[in-house]
Scaffold this motif. Structure first.
Motif, PDB file in Angstrom:
ATOM      1  N   GLY A  48      -2.332 -17.194 105.457  1.00 32.26           N
ATOM      2  CA  GLY A  48      -1.484 -17.022 105.650  1.00 32.26           C
ATOM      3  C   GLY A  48      -1.008 -15.784 107.014  1.00 32.26           C
ATOM      4  O   GLY A  48      -1.064 -14.795 106.622  1.00 32.26           O
ATOM      5  N   GLY A  49      -0.568 -16.901 108.192  1.00 32.97           N
ATOM      6  CA  GLY A  49      -0.056 -15.954 109.047  1.00 32.97           C
ATOM      7  C   GLY A  49      -0.786 -16.592 109.966  1.00 32.97           C
ATOM      8  O   GLY A  49      -1.766 -17.413 110.118  1.00 32.97           O
ATOM      9  N   ASP A  50      -0.507 -16.069 111.972  1.00 36.57           N
ATOM     10  CA  ASP A  50      -0.733 -16.438 112.797  1.00 36.57           C
ATOM     11  C   ASP A  50      -2.188 -16.541 112.761  1.00 36.57           C
ATOM     12  O   ASP A  50      -2.895 -17.573 113.737  1.00 36.57           O
ATOM     13  CB  ASP A  50      -0.118 -16.324 113.965  1.00 36.57           C
ATOM     14  CG  ASP A  50       1.342 -16.293 113.773  1.00 36.57           C
ATOM     15  OD1 ASP A  50       1.623 -17.606 113.399  1.00 36.57           O
ATOM     16  OD2 ASP A  50       2.409 -15.598 114.793  1.00 36.57           O
ATOM     17  N   PHE A  51      -2.903 -15.374 112.835  1.00 33.47           N
ATOM     18  CA  PHE A  51      -4.165 -14.614 113.575  1.00 33.47           C
ATOM     19  C   PHE A  51      -5.042 -14.926 111.916  1.00 33.47           C
ATOM     20  O   PHE A  51      -5.735 -14.201 111.619  1.00 33.47           O
ATOM     21  CB  PHE A  51      -4.192 -13.635 113.941  1.00 33.47           C
ATOM     22  CG  PHE A  51      -3.238 -13.628 114.744  1.00 33.47           C
ATOM     23  CD1 PHE A  51      -3.132 -14.339 115.543  1.00 33.47           C
ATOM     24  CD2 PHE A  51      -2.202 -12.592 115.025  1.00 33.47           C
ATOM     25  CE1 PHE A  51      -2.728 -14.513 116.774  1.00 33.47           C
ATOM     26  CE2 PHE A  51      -1.491 -13.291 116.237  1.00 33.47           C
ATOM     27  CZ  PHE A  51      -1.769 -13.560 116.469  1.00 33.47           C
ATOM     28  N   ALA A  52      -4.320 -15.256 110.713  1.00 33.99           N
ATOM     29  CA  ALA A  52      -5.640 -15.901 108.712  1.00 33.99           C
ATOM     30  C   ALA A  52      -6.068 -17.089 109.450  1.00 33.99           C
ATOM     31  O   ALA A  52      -6.348 -17.836 109.803  1.00 33.99           O
ATOM     32  CB  ALA A  52      -4.184 -16.149 108.199  1.00 33.99           C
ATOM     33  N   ALA A  98       1.225 -10.830 111.969  1.00 32.50           N
ATOM     34  CA  ALA A  98       0.377  -9.886 111.069  1.00 32.50           C
ATOM     35  C   ALA A  98      -0.555  -9.282 112.136  1.00 32.50           C
ATOM     36  O   ALA A  98      -1.944 -10.213 111.843  1.00 32.50           O
ATOM     37  CB  ALA A  98       0.320  -9.198 109.821  1.00 32.50           C
ATOM     38  N   ASP A  99      -1.500  -8.059 112.522  1.00 33.01           N
ATOM     39  CA  ASP A  99      -2.500  -7.944 112.892  1.00 33.01           C
ATOM     40  C   ASP A  99      -3.336  -7.167 111.837  1.00 33.01           C
ATOM     41  O   ASP A  99      -3.347  -7.127 110.922  1.00 33.01           O
ATOM     42  CB  ASP A  99      -2.990  -6.920 113.895  1.00 33.01           C
ATOM     43  CG  ASP A  99      -2.195  -5.700 113.941  1.00 33.01           C
ATOM     44  OD1 ASP A  99      -1.481  -5.554 113.198  1.00 33.01           O
ATOM     45  OD2 ASP A  99      -2.230  -5.240 115.466  1.00 33.01           O
ATOM     46  N   GLU A 100      -3.984  -6.145 111.777  1.00 32.22           N
ATOM     47  CA  GLU A 100      -5.375  -5.476 110.776  1.00 32.22           C
ATOM     48  C   GLU A 100      -4.502  -3.967 110.604  1.00 32.22           C
ATOM     49  O   GLU A 100      -4.631  -3.875 109.494  1.00 32.22           O
ATOM     50  CB  GLU A 100      -6.685  -4.846 112.204  1.00 32.22           C
ATOM     51  CG  GLU A 100      -7.763  -4.629 111.127  1.00 32.22           C
ATOM     52  CD  GLU A 100      -9.070  -3.825 111.935  1.00 32.22           C
ATOM     53  OE1 GLU A 100      -8.935  -3.116 111.307  1.00 32.22           O
ATOM     54  OE2 GLU A 100      -9.341  -4.753 113.117  1.00 32.22           O
ATOM     55  N   THR A 101      -3.645  -3.831 111.450  1.00 31.22           N
ATOM     56  CA  THR A 101      -3.241  -2.675 111.209  1.00 31.22           C
ATOM     57  C   THR A 101      -2.264  -3.019 110.471  1.00 31.22           C
ATOM     58  O   THR A 101      -1.644  -1.996 109.168  1.00 31.22           O
ATOM     59  CB  THR A 101      -2.808  -2.451 112.203  1.00 31.22           C
ATOM     60  OG1 THR A 101      -3.994  -1.492 113.138  1.00 31.22           O
ATOM     61  CG2 THR A 101      -2.323  -0.599 112.305  1.00 31.22           C
ATOM     62  N   THR A 102      -1.310  -3.839 110.301  1.00 30.72           N
ATOM     63  CA  THR A 102      -0.355  -3.755 109.768  1.00 30.72           C
ATOM     64  C   THR A 102      -0.967  -4.138 108.009  1.00 30.72           C
ATOM     65  O   THR A 102       0.255  -3.970 107.727  1.00 30.72           O
ATOM     66  CB  THR A 102       0.549  -5.742 110.174  1.00 30.72           C
ATOM     67  OG1 THR A 102       0.801  -5.198 111.758  1.00 30.72           O
ATOM     68  CG2 THR A 102       2.023  -5.713 109.470  1.00 30.72           C
ATOM     69  N   VAL A 103      -2.039  -5.091 108.175  1.00 26.15           N
ATOM     70  CA  VAL A 103      -2.580  -5.889 106.978  1.00 26.15           C
ATOM     71  C   VAL A 103      -2.986  -3.844 105.960  1.00 26.15           C
ATOM     72  O   VAL A 103      -2.220  -4.021 105.164  1.00 26.15           O
ATOM     73  CB  VAL A 103      -3.344  -6.367 106.891  1.00 26.15           C
ATOM     74  CG1 VAL A 103      -4.430  -6.531 105.412  1.00 26.15           C
ATOM     75  CG2 VAL A 103      -2.743  -7.787 107.581  1.00 26.15           C
TER      76      VAL A 103
END
Length: 333
Positions: free
Chosen positions: A10-14, A302-307
């Motif tokens: 899930g997510g744009d960069f998954a 969401a990027d690495e930091t958000t996760v």
């Protein structure tokens, strides 16, 4: 051990950014198990380190951003989000995280994880920043799960937000404000006038009255309640304003000559701090409160930091036992 079921697709960069954030968090929270649901081959492409507290569960389907929410969770039985939600329902995981399709995640929370008995409408609640120095954050509910609400729904939001603020954020006797178009008790439409009466009469809520949208980021209340339509519009206005201000500052500096650019270099740490303070995602994701297990939504970008921040938030939610306390409250009142 806390167990978090993660929709890795899930997510744009998954799954790349989701997996990267999980790795970062897993190294720090070694007593938490991270269950990655999704295409195993795709996940392992980015799972650059073998950590004992990360597990991969293969799923043959995923829910896309443009899928119809309810239909997709009913038809795509092996979708990563659906299987992860079932893990929470069946007690194999303690919480669900996704940066994917918001509607589908809300439907998964409602129809798979299930509502807490006594709660009519679970609501979506983010943690937002405060800039007045007295406090750092507040919660607002609902921001999109329920576009149309009845007065008692907002009363329940006040109770849900109070429990979260107290047990997860550590606020003693949290204050509750009703988002309205004026601070006077007589202001508002029929919905807010009736909600005002209900909140005033409810002894379980430390109600301080109406608050206006322009005051929100000054922290007038620890918990702000509103209907999902209004809350979503306000949240997106805050996001858009923050982005526009930062872009305007950058454009102004770049077009103001050498002195301004040199000044910007000296002030770079300050600008970085400002950017961080307006980035509410560093407080974690939006929580669907009112279901039997924590269901948390991160932004699609969401990027690495958000996760990382969101997973830490979920770990805190689970260990606080706030869901158990909410079940006890609503089932016994």
């Amino acid at each position: 051990m806390v167990r978090i079921a993660i929709d890795a697709m899930g997510g744009d960069f998954a799954p790349e950014k989701i997996v990267a954030g999980v790795i970062k968090t897993a190294k720090e929270l070694t007593d938490t198990e991270f269950q990655l649901y999704g295409d195993e081959a795709a996940i392992r492409t980015y799972l650059t380190e073998e950590l004992a507290n990360i597990k991969v569960i293969h799923c043959s389907e995923k829910i896309k951003s443009d899928d119809e929410p309810v239909r997709s969770i009913r038809r795509k039985k092996d979708a990563s989000m659906v299987v992860a939600a079932k893990a929470v329902k069946e007690g194999q995981a303690d919480a669900l995280f996704s940066a994917g399709n918001t509607g589908a995640l809300l439907a998964s929370g409602l129809f798979i994880v299930g509502r807490i008995k006594g709660i009519d409408r679970p609501g979506l609640m983010p943690v937002l920043p405060v800039f007045n120095g007295d406090k750092q954050q507040f919660v607002m509910m609902d921001v999109g799960a329920n576009a149309d609400c009845k007065p008692h729904h907002l009363e329940q939001f006040g109770i849900l937000g109070t429990y979260y603020s107290q047990y997860v954020l550590g606020v003693k006797n949290p204050t509750v404000g009703l988002l309205n178009n004026g601070t006077e008790s007589t202001k508002g439409n029929e919905l807010t006038k009736e909600v005002h009466q209900l909140l005033t009469a409810n002894e379980a809520i430390n109600f301080i009255g109406n608050v206006e949208a322009r005051e929100l980021l000054q922290g007038p209340a620890d918990v702000v309640v509103t209907d999902g339509f209004t809350g979503n519009a306000v949240l997106k206005t805050i996001e858009g304003t923050a982005i526009a201000l930062l872009k305007t500052m950058k454009k102004s500096i770049l077009s103001s000559g050498l002195k301004a650019k040199l000044g910007a270099v000296l002030l770079k740490p300050t600008f970085k701090k400002i950017k961080s303070s307006v980035n509410y995602e560093e407080f974690g994701g939006a929580v669907l409160l009112g279901v039997k297990g924590p269901v948390v939504k991160a932004h699609g970008t969401a990027d690495e930091t958000t996760v990382y921040y969101t997973l830490k938030q979920i770990q805190t939610i689970v260990t606080s036992n706030v869901i158990t306390d909410l079940v006890d409250y609503f089932e016994n009142n």
